[in-house]
Design an enzyme around this catalytic site. Structure first.
Site, PDB file in Angstrom:
ATOM      1  N   ARG A  22       0.820  -1.201   0.000  1.00  0.00           N
ATOM      2  CA  ARG A  22       0.000   0.000   0.000  1.00  0.00           C
ATOM      3  C   ARG A  22       0.856   1.253   0.000  1.00  0.00           C
ATOM      4  O   ARG A  22       1.979   1.241   0.464  1.00  0.00           O
ATOM      5  CB  ARG A  22      -0.851   0.047   1.267  1.00  0.00           C
ATOM      6  N   THR A  23       0.283   2.357  -0.511  1.00  0.00           N
ATOM      7  CA  THR A  23       0.984   3.630  -0.473  1.00  0.00           C
ATOM      8  C   THR A  23       1.001   4.137   0.965  1.00  0.00           C
ATOM      9  O   THR A  23      -0.049   4.262   1.594  1.00  0.00           O
ATOM     10  CB  THR A  23       0.262   4.662  -1.340  1.00  0.00           C
ATOM     11  N   LEU A  24       2.178   4.394   1.482  1.00  0.00           N
ATOM     12  CA  LEU A  24       2.295   4.891   2.850  1.00  0.00           C
ATOM     13  C   LEU A  24       2.707   6.352   2.873  1.00  0.00           C
ATOM     14  O   LEU A  24       2.202   7.135   3.645  1.00  0.00           O
ATOM     15  CB  LEU A  24       3.296   4.050   3.638  1.00  0.00           C
ATOM     16  N   ASN A 126      -5.368   2.690   0.217  1.00  0.00           N
ATOM     17  CA  ASN A 126      -4.261   2.618  -0.747  1.00  0.00           C
ATOM     18  C   ASN A 126      -4.379   3.762  -1.730  1.00  0.00           C
ATOM     19  O   ASN A 126      -4.619   3.540  -2.923  1.00  0.00           O
ATOM     20  CB  ASN A 126      -4.324   1.266  -1.476  1.00  0.00           C
ATOM     21  N   PRO A 127      -4.254   4.995  -1.222  1.00  0.00           N
ATOM     22  CA  PRO A 127      -4.582   6.151  -2.066  1.00  0.00           C
ATOM     23  C   PRO A 127      -3.573   6.418  -3.170  1.00  0.00           C
ATOM     24  O   PRO A 127      -2.407   6.023  -3.076  1.00  0.00           O
ATOM     25  CB  PRO A 127      -4.568   7.322  -1.061  1.00  0.00           C
TER      26      PRO A 127
END
Lengths: 245, 277
Positions: A22-24, A126-127
């Site tokens: 996921r995007t962090l 998970n933007p």
């Protein structure tokens, strides 16, 4: 501690280890985009910087792109996510063209589609780490909207992302009016971009201005703004300061 | 049409290159009660004949609102029609939600046609036994389409399907050139006249027919019985005064020319083999 728990390899997509997918946080980012409606359509400005944290690493990043026949997309935030969005939109426009039936997706439709994409990704934690500006003209109707990474979306006569919201919008609120000429619009955008250049540390002095009208999209060649650093107030800024700051 | 050894499966071709099961499905459309559609530049009107099974029962619903800008009239197996209407409504809603914009009719019609085509090429399916007259508005104006069980679709200025539709088609063929620029109310009157043709002598009253309109600034809706009866009464009086063979008042001056040749592909003749188009 549960010694009997089954161990999964770090790269598996099952269980908590899947967070690595996921995007962090963002890595290479673009800063503000500013846009306004003018007489013939939309004007949009963005600099060409791609920052790697505090390093101003890439200086020729095009952060505005035409979409289909009627729209222009500008993005701030993670550049790789912007490229991903361009791929989604490419496919969308392709299928739209394949109908070959005289109908085409206008800026309102593209903006709504992007809103759905951004919001759905946000719901999955998970933007796509971007703030987008979508402008365009279709059948004489001007459209200007924005979507953020959490799916907040709205339309207005002038929009901005990031620092632009704090530094450019107040200027636009004072000085924007209906039916700006092209020259006045560009002058207004340059005024906003100059303030951002002075005050936003991620800004670089190399920008493009894009316009979209019923006839199509034009994105200018990159150029720089004239700046003035000789204001007397800046000469010895720490003169009257108290303390070690 | 007679039974033959190539008509058992939809996936069997006949030596003459025909798919009999598909043609039989189109027969089912012809057996259903009539539905007609006509359009002007700005409006589309759908009408259908509603025959109840008995005096005690209500009549079948044959006109469905699909979205504010699209409606459909069906003829044939109404159950199949209901299912397809639900599909159409779903597609419209999904498009509206994603794009905040109405689904262009032309695209919906193609999706419907592709869905029907699938059933003509799977051994475990059967073709839909319903013909759909799709009326809708989009950026390029008012449209009327006819979707076949075969998976073909055509755009029309005016059309009629179902039993005794030939009578309505003859009427429409005479008058279709005036439809483009006619007013909304005249278009509805023409629709009622066309419906009356299919009744072949039976009195036209609002209890035997249903009329629906969609137009610029007018979302798709079914006209209520009272309004319909008023319109019928209005032109029946005129018709009585002018004699039975005359046409109702107004219209853009196009008196019935004895030219039954449809120029714009409107109302293809029923004598043509169904798959020839």
């Amino acid at each position: 501690m549960n010694f009997m728990a089954s161990k999964q390899p770090e790269n598996s997509l099952l269980g908590p280890e899947s967070d690595s997918q996921r995007t962090l946080y963002p890595y290479v980012t673009g800063t503000s985009v500013v846009a306004l409606k003018y007489k013939d359509g939309i004007l949009m400005a963005a600099d060409m910087g791609g920052s790697y944290g505090s390093t101003l690493r890439y200086k020729s990043v095009e952060r505005m792109k035409p979409i289909g026949k009627h729209s222009l997309l500008g993005a701030s935030g993670e550049i790789s996510d912007f490229q991903e969005i361009l791929r989604y939109l490419d496919e969308l426009i392709l299928y739209d063209n394949m109908w070959d039936d005289g109908n085409s997706l206008g800026p309102k439709e593209v903006h709504n589609y992007l809103t759905r994409v951004m919001y759905n990704r946000r719901n999955k934690f998970n933007p796509l780490w971007n703030s987008l500006v979508l402008g365009g003209v279709k059948n004489g109707q001007k459209y200007l909207g924005t979507v953020s990474m959490i799916g907040v979306n709205f339309e207005d006569n002038h929009v901005a992302t990031g620092f632009g919201n704090h530094l450019a919008r107040p200027i636009l609120r004072q000085e924007w009016h209906e039916n700006l000429s092209f020259e006045d619009g560009v002058r207004l955008l340059e005024k906003c971009m100059r303030v951002l250049l002075y005050r936003d540390r991620s800004a670089v002095n190399k920008l493009q201005i894009a316009k979209i009208t019923e006839d199509g999209v034009t994105i200018s060649q990159p150029y720089s703004l004239k700046t003035y650093w000789e204001f007397s107030a800046f000469e010895n800024p720490a003169q009257g300061a108290i303390g070690s700051w | 049409m007679f039974r033959n050894q190539y008509d058992t499966d939809v996936t069997t071709w006949s030596p003459a290159g025909r798919l009999f099961q598909v043609e039989y499905a189109m027969e089912a459309v012809k057996q259903g009660s009539a539905a007609i559609g006509l359009r002007s530049k700005t409006h589309v009107v759908l009408g259908c004949v509603n025959k109840a099974n008995s005096e005690l029962s209500s009549h079948q619903k044959k006109i469905f609102k699909v979205d504010d800008h699209i409606g459909v009239a069906i003829a044939g197996l109404t159950a199949d029609g209901r299912v397809l209407s639900r599909y159409m409504r779903n597609e419209c809603i999904n498009y509206s939600f994603t794009y905040d914009s109405p689904l262009p009719v032309g695209r919906l019609v193609v999706q419907l046609a592709d869905k029907a085509q699938v059933c003509t090429q799977r051994s475990w399916k059967r073709p839909y036994g319903v013909g759909l007259l799709v009326a809708g508005l989009d950026e390029s104006g008012a449209h009327l389409y006819y979707n076949c069980p075969s998976g073909n679709y055509f755009e029309y200025q005016a059309f009629a399907i179902g039993s005794r539709s030939q009578a309505a088609k003859t009427y429409l063929e005479r008058r279709f050139e005036s439809f483009r620029d006619t007013t909304r109310d005249d278009l509805v009157k023409d629709a009622l006249m066309a419906i009356r043709e299919t009744l072949q002598g039976e009195t036209l009253k609002s209890s035997v027919c249903t009329v629906a309109v969609v137009g610029v600034g007018e979302p798709f809706h079914v006209l209520d019985q009272g309004t319909v009866q008023q319109m019928i009464d209005a032109f029946e009086i005129v018709a009585e005064q002018e004699g039975p063979a005359a046409e109702p008042d107004v219209d853009s001056g196009q008196e019935a020319s004895a030219e039954p040749e449809p120029e714009q592909g409107a109302a293809a003749g029923e004598g043509v083999a169904p798959m020839d188009i």
